[in-house]
Write a protein that holds these residues in place. Sequence first.
Motif, mmCIF file in Angstrom:
data_model
loop_
_atom_site.group_PDB
_atom_site.id
_atom_site.type_symbol
_atom_site.label_atom_id
_atom_site.label_comp_id
_atom_site.label_asym_id
_atom_site.label_seq_id
_atom_site.Cartn_x
_atom_site.Cartn_y
_atom_site.Cartn_z
ATOM 1 N N LEU A 1 0.845 -1.187 0.000
ATOM 2 C CA LEU A 1 0.000 0.000 0.000
ATOM 3 C C LEU A 1 0.882 1.239 0.000
ATOM 4 O O LEU A 1 1.920 1.277 0.670
ATOM 5 N N ALA A 2 0.472 2.272 -0.759
ATOM 6 C CA ALA A 2 1.220 3.533 -0.823
ATOM 7 C C ALA A 2 0.438 4.613 -0.085
ATOM 8 O O ALA A 2 -0.776 4.762 -0.281
ATOM 9 N N VAL A 3 1.133 5.376 0.768
ATOM 10 C CA VAL A 3 0.477 6.392 1.593
ATOM 11 C C VAL A 3 1.295 7.680 1.604
ATOM 12 O O VAL A 3 2.466 7.698 1.206
ATOM 13 N N ASP A 4 0.677 8.738 2.084
ATOM 14 C CA ASP A 4 1.382 10.000 2.299
ATOM 15 C C ASP A 4 2.301 9.811 3.500
ATOM 16 O O ASP A 4 1.827 9.633 4.636
ATOM 17 N N PRO A 5 3.625 9.844 3.312
ATOM 18 C CA PRO A 5 4.541 9.555 4.427
ATOM 19 C C PRO A 5 4.544 10.618 5.511
ATOM 20 O O PRO A 5 5.022 10.367 6.621
ATOM 21 N N LYS A 6 4.013 11.798 5.206
ATOM 22 C CA LYS A 6 3.999 12.889 6.179
ATOM 23 C C LYS A 6 2.809 12.785 7.134
ATOM 24 O O LYS A 6 2.731 13.537 8.095
ATOM 25 N N ASP A 7 1.891 11.869 6.855
ATOM 26 C CA ASP A 7 0.635 11.787 7.608
ATOM 27 C C ASP A 7 0.573 10.484 8.411
ATOM 28 O O ASP A 7 0.245 9.423 7.867
ATOM 29 N N PRO A 8 0.870 10.537 9.721
ATOM 30 C CA PRO A 8 0.821 9.324 10.549
ATOM 31 C C PRO A 8 -0.542 8.641 10.531
ATOM 32 O O PRO A 8 -0.633 7.410 10.621
ATOM 33 N N TYR A 9 -1.606 9.427 10.424
ATOM 34 C CA TYR A 9 -2.959 8.858 10.413
ATOM 35 C C TYR A 9 -3.152 7.969 9.181
ATOM 36 O O TYR A 9 -3.740 6.881 9.271
ATOM 37 N N LYS A 10 -2.637 8.428 8.027
ATOM 38 C CA LYS A 10 -2.742 7.635 6.797
ATOM 39 C C LYS A 10 -1.924 6.342 6.909
ATOM 40 O O LYS A 10 -2.340 5.291 6.422
ATOM 41 N N ILE A 11 -0.756 6.449 7.534
ATOM 42 C CA ILE A 11 0.077 5.256 7.733
ATOM 43 C C ILE A 11 -0.661 4.268 8.631
ATOM 44 O O ILE A 11 -0.708 3.058 8.354
ATOM 45 N N ALA A 12 -1.276 4.777 9.721
ATOM 46 C CA ALA A 12 -2.026 3.922 10.635
ATOM 47 C C ALA A 12 -3.232 3.289 9.942
ATOM 48 O O ALA A 12 -3.569 2.126 10.199
ATOM 49 N N GLN A 13 -3.865 4.036 9.047
ATOM 50 C CA GLN A 13 -4.998 3.473 8.285
ATOM 51 C C GLN A 13 -4.543 2.302 7.420
ATOM 52 O O GLN A 13 -5.252 1.295 7.293
ATOM 53 N N ALA A 14 -3.356 2.446 6.823
ATOM 54 C CA ALA A 14 -2.819 1.347 6.012
ATOM 55 C C ALA A 14 -2.519 0.134 6.887
ATOM 56 O O ALA A 14 -2.778 -1.018 6.489
ATOM 57 N N MET A 15 -1.971 0.373 8.085
ATOM 58 C CA MET A 15 -1.731 -0.722 9.025
ATOM 59 C C MET A 15 -3.044 -1.429 9.352
ATOM 60 O O MET A 15 -3.123 -2.664 9.340
ATOM 61 N N LYS A 16 -4.062 -0.651 9.640
ATOM 62 C CA LYS A 16 -5.386 -1.199 9.971
ATOM 63 C C LYS A 16 -5.949 -2.016 8.806
ATOM 64 O O LYS A 16 -6.529 -3.095 9.004
ATOM 65 N N HIS A 17 -5.769 -1.517 7.589
ATOM 66 C CA HIS A 17 -6.276 -2.222 6.413
ATOM 67 C C HIS A 17 -5.629 -3.598 6.284
ATOM 68 O O HIS A 17 -6.315 -4.586 5.983
ATOM 69 N N LEU A 18 -4.327 -3.677 6.506
ATOM 70 C CA LEU A 18 -3.637 -4.954 6.413
ATOM 71 C C LEU A 18 -4.132 -5.926 7.478
ATOM 72 O O LEU A 18 -4.298 -7.128 7.222
ATOM 73 N N ILE A 19 -4.375 -5.409 8.678
ATOM 74 C CA ILE A 19 -4.871 -6.263 9.769
ATOM 75 C C ILE A 19 -6.289 -6.750 9.464
ATOM 76 O O ILE A 19 -6.625 -7.926 9.688
ATOM 77 N N ASP A 20 -7.122 -5.859 8.940
ATOM 78 C CA ASP A 20 -8.518 -6.195 8.653
ATOM 79 C C ASP A 20 -8.664 -7.185 7.495
ATOM 80 O O ASP A 20 -9.700 -7.846 7.357
ATOM 81 N N ASN A 21 -7.629 -7.264 6.661
ATOM 82 C CA ASN A 21 -7.699 -8.088 5.448
ATOM 83 C C ASN A 21 -6.510 -9.045 5.379
ATOM 84 O O ASN A 21 -5.628 -8.900 4.519
ATOM 85 N N PRO A 22 -6.479 -10.041 6.267
ATOM 86 C CA PRO A 22 -5.303 -10.924 6.349
ATOM 87 C C PRO A 22 -5.052 -11.730 5.070
ATOM 88 O O PRO A 22 -3.893 -11.948 4.708
ATOM 89 N N GLU A 23 -6.106 -12.155 4.377
ATOM 90 C CA GLU A 23 -5.902 -12.924 3.147
ATOM 91 C C GLU A 23 -5.324 -12.047 2.039
ATOM 92 O O GLU A 23 -4.440 -12.466 1.293
ATOM 93 N N GLU A 24 -5.819 -10.822 1.944
ATOM 94 C CA GLU A 24 -5.271 -9.876 0.971
ATOM 95 C C GLU A 24 -3.818 -9.563 1.303
ATOM 96 O O GLU A 24 -2.956 -9.495 0.417
ATOM 97 N N SER A 25 -3.534 -9.383 2.590
ATOM 98 C CA SER A 25 -2.166 -9.091 3.026
ATOM 99 C C SER A 25 -1.242 -10.250 2.694
ATOM 100 O O SER A 25 -0.103 -10.054 2.231
ATOM 101 N N LYS A 26 -1.721 -11.468 2.930
ATOM 102 C CA LYS A 26 -0.945 -12.658 2.598
ATOM 103 C C LYS A 26 -0.641 -12.706 1.101
ATOM 104 O O LYS A 26 0.498 -12.984 0.688
ATOM 105 N N SER A 27 -1.644 -12.386 0.281
ATOM 106 C CA SER A 27 -1.456 -12.393 -1.175
ATOM 107 C C SER A 27 -0.457 -11.326 -1.604
ATOM 108 O O SER A 27 0.351 -11.547 -2.512
ATOM 109 N N MET A 28 -0.512 -10.158 -0.952
ATOM 110 C CA MET A 28 0.459 -9.101 -1.255
ATOM 111 C C MET A 28 1.878 -9.604 -1.003
ATOM 112 O O MET A 28 2.785 -9.404 -1.815
ATOM 113 N N GLY A 29 2.081 -10.252 0.141
ATOM 114 C CA GLY A 29 3.400 -10.780 0.474
ATOM 115 C C GLY A 29 3.866 -11.817 -0.524
ATOM 116 O O GLY A 29 5.036 -11.825 -0.929
ATOM 117 N N GLU A 30 2.953 -12.680 -0.952
ATOM 118 C CA GLU A 30 3.302 -13.711 -1.932
ATOM 119 C C GLU A 30 3.697 -13.087 -3.271
ATOM 120 O O GLU A 30 4.658 -13.521 -3.913
#
Length: 372
Positions: A312-341
């Motif tokens: 996922l690509a985010v605005d690096p200056k915005d901690p909230y956006k970074i945290a949202q990306a973290m949350k998205h990965l946690i909420d979508n473990p199968e998608e996250s697994k596929s990204m890693g693969e």
Amino acid sequence: MKIAVLTTVHPENDVRIYHKQAISISEQHEVTLIAPKKTKENLKLENYIPLKNSKSRISRLVIQKQAYNAVIKIRPDVIHLHDPELILLGILLKLGGYKIVWDVHESLPSQVLNKKWIPLYLRRPISIVASGIEFLAGKFFDRIIVATKSIGKSFPAEKTFIIQNFPILGEMHSYDSNRFSGSTSIFFHGGGLTEIRGIKEIIEAIYVLNNEFKYPGTLRLVGKFESTYFEDICRKSRGWKYVDYHEWVGREDLAKLLGSADAGVITFLPAPNHTDSQPNKIFEYMSASLPIIVSDFPLWKELIGSDEVSGLAVDPKDPYKIAQAMKHLIDNPEESKSMGERGYEKVVKHFNWGAESEKLKEIYSSLQRTIK
């Protein structure tokens, strides 16, 4: 040939300098590494000359005399330089009859523009001087090796070669199919811990994840802080209690720490040397099958893909956006697994050191043909 690989800035176990280049070259030539001893790692190279460990920019210049004496003593056929501070020494050695390879990790003129220790009003003039020095190096040196295509534009095309900072295939791979299955999610960031690399923003993001989104998360930081001042700022921040900090680890331990993480985070702040760069860490996270959160620079978005997405690509200056990306990965473990693969597959097919190693060896073969 006898090759001297020289740095006065980087540690003796630097990934690009030692683990990739020096080891690869040593398969065909006699290599002596000349570098400061900064870590506890035991090197595999038979020939290593330790330099004093510099503690200031002035001392790095003084150490050049020690480096010069080491080079003269072994009398190599080729000297492979890795620091911009060594350009003038390289010209001196070139005038002494040595073949010189200069390895350019970053654009020096762009780098100067972001140096906080240089007064703001002096940065532009010094950057112009740096451009002149690079031009001189391009004229004098026998081969120029650059880490990215954008850096190579500053040098003569006929003697410039791109050796990208791709990972050694298999070194960091410890595939875990259970990403985001634990009670606490672990986000990994390794490398130099500097303000311009967005460390404060990542620490704030892990605070937001835990306290505003109510998701248990840990930020695993591995690396050395740029200064005790910046380290103190980070340690006093409200997100530090969610940080798992490791100052230095060897490559094997790094692989273990990566393997037990759930995702990688590399959100450098916008700077000329960042927007056009290809950080080694992006590829290392991919090689560990980690989904990654990166800065939304066009080149970085291209690296993680628009179709076969590996992060996922985010605005690096915005901690909230970074945290949202973290949350998205946690909420979508199968998608996250596929990204890693998908990231790992990219490393296997395209982004690995194997092909770069062969290109490096060919550069040295071409130099060997010029030596009488």
